[in-house]
Scaffold this motif. Structure first.
Motif, mmCIF file in Angstrom:
data_model
loop_
_atom_site.group_PDB
_atom_site.id
_atom_site.type_symbol
_atom_site.label_atom_id
_atom_site.label_comp_id
_atom_site.label_asym_id
_atom_site.label_seq_id
_atom_site.Cartn_x
_atom_site.Cartn_y
_atom_site.Cartn_z
ATOM 1 N N LYS A 1 37.745 49.808 39.284
ATOM 2 C CA LYS A 1 38.773 49.188 40.131
ATOM 3 C C LYS A 1 39.111 47.782 39.673
ATOM 4 O O LYS A 1 40.293 47.413 39.564
ATOM 5 N N TYR B 1 42.547 43.714 47.470
ATOM 6 C CA TYR B 1 41.264 43.402 48.088
ATOM 7 C C TYR B 1 41.357 42.954 49.536
ATOM 8 O O TYR B 1 40.328 42.797 50.183
ATOM 9 N N GLN C 1 42.427 44.651 52.059
ATOM 10 C CA GLN C 1 41.950 45.757 52.892
ATOM 11 C C GLN C 1 40.424 45.824 52.892
ATOM 12 O O GLN C 1 39.804 46.111 53.927
ATOM 13 N N ASP C 2 39.813 45.540 51.744
ATOM 14 C CA ASP C 2 38.347 45.539 51.672
ATOM 15 C C ASP C 2 37.754 44.418 52.525
ATOM 16 O O ASP C 2 36.731 44.605 53.204
ATOM 17 N N ARG D 1 37.917 45.340 56.090
ATOM 18 C CA ARG D 1 36.909 46.359 56.427
ATOM 19 C C ARG D 1 35.558 45.696 56.728
ATOM 20 O O ARG D 1 34.811 46.142 57.604
ATOM 21 N N PRO E 1 41.427 47.826 58.960
ATOM 22 C CA PRO E 1 41.958 47.927 57.595
ATOM 23 C C PRO E 1 43.339 48.574 57.530
ATOM 24 O O PRO E 1 44.086 48.332 56.577
#
Length: 355
Positions: free
Chosen positions: A38, A298, A300-301, A304, A322
């Motif tokens: 990624k 990143y 969204q990460d 989370r 997210p």
């Protein structure tokens, strides 16, 4: 040496210099600093966007031309590589012929668009390019015999660029030296060369004329410059740079499709990056592209991670979900435009001048 390499266009800000050094070193050493599929894909995407945004900034930031057909040339570069590689044996010859054909097609199309449209007012030129971009996207989706239609085209690369090709038996700093790594550095050095070439163009007498046209086209015409010629030349150069960026994207993905290279989402992303980084600055394209791609991949990460302790809070838990990452991405862009009206580069340079 560095001054000449940068065409005497220095950052003119300590913080901007530091940010550029960190960005360049981060991209150069990304396979070793951030191992993983990624992170490598994010770094490669950031490099491709740097080349694409730099080319568009020549139009919007330096010449004052608003065009919505830029992703068409980006797609031509991607499809040129994909079509040639899928119809021929996977080789360097196929890549070369595909790139050459794409550059020729972009040259002719950008010349026709420039000569036919740049005599009209800015809003009409923007609408013409929007129509051209829509037509090209439709053609790419429907000419399935050549472009693969909505599914796009998958193709194979020359043996040296394939992930299965390993050049060393042992990893270097934990990273396997294979064809994928070679492909990444091929993209990296090509983008670096494009950025340095763009710096040379915008800091040449030709670039100064483009900026004069941006500020006052009537005055530039009055002192003897044929603005249509210079605008057309700018349009052609930007198209050629975008074509190379599209070819690099196809090279990295080993795929070309309408959504990955010709969608209007890409055009909107490019516009946002130009504004956030700073119009009329090559360095803004570099910084803005990296920040945008990092946020896009990143954010969204990070949300989370925040959802864990805040997930049970009634309203806040829903906001940090997210699934709401696009909402917060939009908020970040609005805040950045509000607090950095001249872009990140413009803000850093103005802050440096006040000291």
């Amino acid at each position: 040496m560095i001054r000449a390499l940068l065409s005497h266009d220095l950052p003119r800000s300590r913080w901007l210099t530091l940010l550029l050094v960190v960005t360049v070193l981060g991209l150069a050493l990304a396979p070793f600093l951030f191992p993983g599929t990624k992170s490598l894909n994010v770094a490669a995407k950031a490099l491709v966007f740097i080349a694409l945004v730099v080319s568009y900034d020549l139009l919007l930031g330096y010449t004052g031309i608003v065009s919505f057909a830029h992703t068409m040339f980006f797609g031509i570069g991607a499809y040129g590589i994909a079509i040639a590689s899928s119809r021929m044996e996977p080789s360097w010859t196929a890549l070369g012929l595909g790139l050459a054909a794409a550059l020729l097609a972009s040259l002719l199309l950008s010349l026709v668009i420039g000569l036919a449209s740049l005599r009209v007012k800015a809003i009409f030129f923007a609408m013409i390019t929007l129509a051209v971009a829509s037509a090209s996207l439709t053609l790419a989706s429907q000419l399935s015999e050549f472009t693969g239609g909505e599914d796009g085209l998958n193709f194979r690369l020359p043996a040296l660029l394939r992930p299965a090709t390993q050049f060393l038996d042992e990893p270097v700093f934990g990273v396997t030296v294979d064809g994928r790594l070679l492909t990444y550095y091929l993209v990296f050095f090509t983008v670096a060369a494009l950025v340095l070439l763009m710096l040379r163009i915008v800091n040449s007498p030709f670039g100064r004329v483009l900026m004069a046209i941006r500020e006052n086209a009537f005055r530039a015409e009055a002192i003897g410059y044929r603005t249509v010629v210079y605008r057309t030349a700018s349009n052609v150069l930007a198209a050629l740079f975008a074509t190379v960026a599209g070819a690099l994207l196809a090279l990295w993905l080993r795929y070309a499709g309408p959504e990955t290279s010709m969608s209007f989402e890409i055009m909107l992303d490019v516009l946002l990056i130009v504004v956030i980084g700073g119009m009329g600055t090559v360095y803004g394209a570099v910084i803005g592209s990296v920040l945008f791609v990092l946020a896009q991949n990143y954010l969204q990460d990070l949300m989370r991670l925040a959802e864990g302790p805040l997930g049970d809070v009634p309203v806040l838990g829903a906001l940090v979900s997210p699934d709401r990452w696009l909402l917060w991405l939009g908020v970040l862009f609005v805040l950045s435009v509000y607090h950095f009206p001249t872009g990140i580069v413009g803000r850093l340079r103005s802050a440096s001048l006040k000291r």
